[in-house]
Design a protein around this motif. Sequence first.
Motif, PDB file in Angstrom:
ATOM      1  N   SER A  19       0.796  -1.270  -0.009  1.00 44.15           N
ATOM      2  CA  SER A  19      -0.087   0.007   0.017  1.00 44.15           C
ATOM      3  C   SER A  19       0.937   1.235   0.313  1.00 44.15           C
ATOM      4  O   SER A  19       0.872   2.229  -0.701  1.00 44.15           O
ATOM      5  CB  SER A  19      -0.811   0.028   1.290  1.00 44.15           C
ATOM      6  OG  SER A  19      -1.394   1.277   1.399  1.00 44.15           O
ATOM      7  N   ALA A  20       1.902   1.157   0.957  1.00 46.66           N
ATOM      8  CA  ALA A  20       2.765   2.268   0.950  1.00 46.66           C
ATOM      9  C   ALA A  20       3.502   2.526  -0.395  1.00 46.66           C
ATOM     10  O   ALA A  20       3.566   3.640  -0.763  1.00 46.66           O
ATOM     11  CB  ALA A  20       3.683   2.169   2.306  1.00 46.66           C
ATOM     12  N   GLY A  22       4.293   3.212  -4.053  1.00 41.30           N
ATOM     13  CA  GLY A  22       3.326   3.230  -4.982  1.00 41.30           C
ATOM     14  C   GLY A  22       4.053   4.427  -6.032  1.00 41.30           C
ATOM     15  O   GLY A  22       5.252   4.591  -5.662  1.00 41.30           O
ATOM     16  N   LEU A  23       2.933   5.208  -6.418  1.00 42.87           N
ATOM     17  CA  LEU A  23       3.195   6.209  -7.415  1.00 42.87           C
ATOM     18  C   LEU A  23       4.077   7.476  -6.501  1.00 42.87           C
ATOM     19  O   LEU A  23       4.748   8.185  -7.023  1.00 42.87           O
ATOM     20  CB  LEU A  23       2.216   6.642  -8.027  1.00 42.87           C
ATOM     21  CG  LEU A  23       1.611   5.674  -9.189  1.00 42.87           C
ATOM     22  CD1 LEU A  23       0.041   5.826  -9.586  1.00 42.87           C
ATOM     23  CD2 LEU A  23       2.534   5.565 -10.368  1.00 42.87           C
ATOM     24  N   GLY A  24       3.409   7.231  -5.016  1.00 48.41           N
ATOM     25  CA  GLY A  24       3.927   8.389  -4.204  1.00 48.41           C
ATOM     26  C   GLY A  24       5.651   8.241  -4.051  1.00 48.41           C
ATOM     27  O   GLY A  24       6.199   9.366  -4.229  1.00 48.41           O
ATOM     28  N   VAL A  97      -7.937  11.060  -3.490  1.00 46.07           N
ATOM     29  CA  VAL A  97      -6.777  10.512  -3.937  1.00 46.07           C
ATOM     30  C   VAL A  97      -6.791   9.407  -5.123  1.00 46.07           C
ATOM     31  O   VAL A  97      -6.211   9.702  -5.939  1.00 46.07           O
ATOM     32  CB  VAL A  97      -6.088   9.829  -2.574  1.00 46.07           C
ATOM     33  CG1 VAL A  97      -4.692   9.191  -3.252  1.00 46.07           C
ATOM     34  CG2 VAL A  97      -5.806  10.933  -1.491  1.00 46.07           C
ATOM     35  N   TYR A 101      -4.987   9.426  -8.600  1.00 49.02           N
ATOM     36  CA  TYR A 101      -3.834   8.386  -8.632  1.00 49.02           C
ATOM     37  C   TYR A 101      -4.191   7.174  -9.610  1.00 49.02           C
ATOM     38  O   TYR A 101      -3.260   7.054 -10.698  1.00 49.02           O
ATOM     39  CB  TYR A 101      -4.162   7.402  -7.411  1.00 49.02           C
ATOM     40  CG  TYR A 101      -3.141   6.708  -6.747  1.00 49.02           C
ATOM     41  CD1 TYR A 101      -1.922   7.379  -6.208  1.00 49.02           C
ATOM     42  CD2 TYR A 101      -2.721   5.328  -7.211  1.00 49.02           C
ATOM     43  CE1 TYR A 101      -0.794   6.611  -5.728  1.00 49.02           C
ATOM     44  CE2 TYR A 101      -1.809   4.692  -6.711  1.00 49.02           C
ATOM     45  CZ  TYR A 101      -0.772   5.365  -6.061  1.00 49.02           C
ATOM     46  OH  TYR A 101       0.385   4.542  -5.528  1.00 49.02           O
ATOM     47  N   SER A 224       2.813   8.992   1.177  1.00 51.90           N
ATOM     48  CA  SER A 224       3.545   7.898   0.889  1.00 51.90           C
ATOM     49  C   SER A 224       3.589   6.815   1.902  1.00 51.90           C
ATOM     50  O   SER A 224       3.636   5.651   1.477  1.00 51.90           O
ATOM     51  CB  SER A 224       5.014   8.335   0.684  1.00 51.90           C
ATOM     52  OG  SER A 224       5.828   7.193   0.104  1.00 51.90           O
ATOM     53  N   LEU A 225       3.369   7.104   2.985  1.00 53.92           N
ATOM     54  CA  LEU A 225       3.032   6.102   4.019  1.00 53.92           C
ATOM     55  C   LEU A 225       1.710   5.611   4.167  1.00 53.92           C
ATOM     56  O   LEU A 225       1.253   4.871   4.845  1.00 53.92           O
ATOM     57  CB  LEU A 225       3.620   6.644   5.351  1.00 53.92           C
ATOM     58  CG  LEU A 225       5.101   6.747   5.499  1.00 53.92           C
ATOM     59  CD1 LEU A 225       5.461   7.455   6.819  1.00 53.92           C
ATOM     60  CD2 LEU A 225       5.773   5.254   5.357  1.00 53.92           C
ATOM     61  N   SER A 226       0.848   6.037   3.169  1.00 51.45           N
ATOM     62  CA  SER A 226      -0.749   5.764   3.343  1.00 51.45           C
ATOM     63  C   SER A 226      -1.246   5.951   4.671  1.00 51.45           C
ATOM     64  O   SER A 226      -2.228   5.490   4.927  1.00 51.45           O
ATOM     65  CB  SER A 226      -0.980   4.420   3.036  1.00 51.45           C
ATOM     66  OG  SER A 226      -0.381   3.987   1.854  1.00 51.45           O
ATOM     67  N   MET A 229      -5.935   8.508   6.259  1.00 52.46           N
ATOM     68  CA  MET A 229      -7.526   8.499   5.944  1.00 52.46           C
ATOM     69  C   MET A 229      -7.819   7.062   5.955  1.00 52.46           C
ATOM     70  O   MET A 229      -8.631   6.563   5.310  1.00 52.46           O
ATOM     71  CB  MET A 229      -7.453   8.842   4.533  1.00 52.46           C
ATOM     72  CG  MET A 229      -6.614   8.276   3.497  1.00 52.46           C
ATOM     73  SD  MET A 229      -6.543   9.342   1.757  1.00 52.46           S
ATOM     74  CE  MET A 229      -6.411   7.816   0.686  1.00 52.46           C
ATOM     75  N   THR A 231      -6.213   4.014   5.788  1.00 56.08           N
ATOM     76  CA  THR A 231      -5.758   2.848   4.985  1.00 56.08           C
ATOM     77  C   THR A 231      -4.934   1.873   6.030  1.00 56.08           C
ATOM     78  O   THR A 231      -5.258   0.882   6.013  1.00 56.08           O
ATOM     79  CB  THR A 231      -4.584   3.472   3.941  1.00 56.08           C
ATOM     80  OG1 THR A 231      -5.517   4.089   3.052  1.00 56.08           O
ATOM     81  CG2 THR A 231      -4.084   2.036   3.197  1.00 56.08           C
ATOM     82  N   ILE A 321      -6.634   1.866  -1.171  1.00 56.59           N
ATOM     83  CA  ILE A 321      -7.306   2.878  -1.011  1.00 56.59           C
ATOM     84  C   ILE A 321      -9.187   2.602  -1.227  1.00 56.59           C
ATOM     85  O   ILE A 321      -9.870   2.877  -0.360  1.00 56.59           O
ATOM     86  CB  ILE A 321      -6.969   4.195  -2.109  1.00 56.59           C
ATOM     87  CG1 ILE A 321      -5.577   4.328  -1.788  1.00 56.59           C
ATOM     88  CG2 ILE A 321      -7.825   5.222  -1.953  1.00 56.59           C
ATOM     89  CD1 ILE A 321      -5.185   5.294  -2.789  1.00 56.59           C
TER      90      ILE A 321
HETATM   91  N1  TRP Z   1       1.018   5.508  -0.286  1.00 56.70           N
HETATM   92  C1  TRP Z   1       0.700   5.206  -1.746  1.00 56.70           C
HETATM   93  C2  TRP Z   1       1.900   5.727  -2.646  1.00 56.70           C
HETATM   94  O1  TRP Z   1       2.605   6.196  -2.165  1.00 56.70           O
HETATM   95  C3  TRP Z   1      -0.617   6.003  -1.871  1.00 56.70           C
HETATM   96  C4  TRP Z   1      -1.603   5.524  -1.019  1.00 56.70           C
HETATM   97  C5  TRP Z   1      -2.208   4.349  -0.660  1.00 56.70           C
HETATM   98  C6  TRP Z   1      -2.434   6.493  -0.248  1.00 56.70           C
HETATM   99  N2  TRP Z   1      -2.943   4.725   0.317  1.00 56.70           N
HETATM  100  C7  TRP Z   1      -3.074   5.748   0.764  1.00 56.70           C
HETATM  101  C8  TRP Z   1      -2.211   7.667  -0.112  1.00 56.70           C
HETATM  102  C9  TRP Z   1      -3.819   6.541   1.562  1.00 56.70           C
HETATM  103  C10 TRP Z   1      -2.756   8.507   0.993  1.00 56.70           C
HETATM  104  C11 TRP Z   1      -3.496   7.962   1.671  1.00 56.70           C
HETATM  105  O2  TRP Z   1       1.840   5.461  -3.634  1.00 56.70           O
END
Ligand code: TRP
Length: 457
Positions: A19-20, A22-24, A97, A101, A224-226, A229, A231, A321
């Motif tokens: 999850s963490a 990713g594109l971030g 997001v 995304y 980046s750490l999700s 919100m 997750t 997400i």
């Molecule tokens: N962390 C993910 C990334 O870096 C994106 C993501 C997943 C996210 N869950 C999230 C961002 C919750 C914000 C909140 O690509």
Amino acid sequence: MSRELWSSRTGFILAAAGSAVGLGNIWKFPYLAGKFGGGAFLLAYLILVFTIVKVVMLSEIAIGRAANKNAVGAFASLHNRRWKIVGYMGVVACFMVLSFYSVVAGWTIYYTVEMVSGSLSGLQPDALTGKFEEFIADPSLPVIYHGIFMLMVIAIVIRGIKGGIEKVSTLLMPALFIIIIALILRGFMLDGAMKGLEFYLVPDWSQLGDFDLWSAALGQAFFSLSLGMGTMLTYGSYLDKKENLPNTSFQVAFIDTAVAFLAGLLVFPAVFSFGFDNTAGPGLTFIILPAVFNQMFGGQLFGILFFILLFFAALTSAISILEVMTSYWSEEKGVCRKKSAVIFGLLTFFMGVACSYSLGIWADVTLSSILGINIDLEVFNLGVFDFLDYVSSNILLPLGGLLILIFAGWIKPKRIMDEITNNGKVDFYWKNAFIIMTKYISPIAIGYLLLNSIGII
Ligand code: TRP
């Protein structure tokens, strides 16, 4: 109804890291670092992740596991219904997001296809820039790829956490890591690579006085750490009661930060070597890397692999997400999982179409233009894509994080501490530091930077 659990601790770490990461990490981190001066941004980012943001991570996972519920239900069951608002905010932030995304994730599919067809090979950096800009502004192509991506996310979320999410993460994360290392080694050999490394690794101290840099770094750390919100809360709720939360959450934060750091090592030597502008913005990764592949022996193959893996990294994040929205609706309102995933997925798709159009035919649509007024604040003058990105990363996620800290530090400190230490069985050696950070330092710092983002300070 009994809820599913991860099949093992590694299953959770991989899924949470999936999850963490990713594109971030690979798309957003390098372009923000480029925009905010390189080394100074990296330093601010590292400081924030390993102090202020780390305690949000642990608190959020602990709240999820303590309640064993979705983001909205968790706060109600641990305390009272008023706190559900944090969960609702999370669901709204998820919607925002995921809509942009998924558009960017669609770009990764397009680039995979282009790499396979060989149409990027031999192009000069200028031509690559032109190609990127032309593609994202196109009214149909990016929307089609965005739609394909959303369909895959929906299909996996319908299958549930073990069957879907865990399996995808287990294989692909290590593969992504290996290919990034290989690409970095090639990038180091480019002419002028050292200048890029210097830009990225040596901070210009004077820039650390800029609060916009710190706000951007904070928003990026949450993104980046999700965090902020629901997750990690939702993923934590599927975690076994025996697991050691402090260690587990540290490992996830470490993996995520390592990948972001490596993405910078990958991008900046090439940016400087090819004479690109480091403040180029969201196109940075998509333009720079094909330029690197063109210089490499076997570049086409590396390019294909890279974009496929980036696509999968985006997929595991997007799943997490949509899972927040789906688990909320199905557990709180009794809507079946399938229906819930499909409806939220479709809503997100439509919002995503607006995001994609805002990079082309709807470029002039901003809050100012819709309301017909002229306001000088940044949020009022952003297109849909940038607006959703800004409001979620710089405002909603830190605000969610702040409320999570207040909940863990002031509302239910004992319950959360018991959860973190497995009722005293885990030896939590930085317990006192955690308490001081959660109660005072982190909320004050986050609150301060939030006021800066909103434009009050
Ligand atoms: N962390 C993910 C990334 O870096 C994106 C993501 C997943 C996210 N869950 C999230 C961002 C919750 C914000 C909140 O690509």
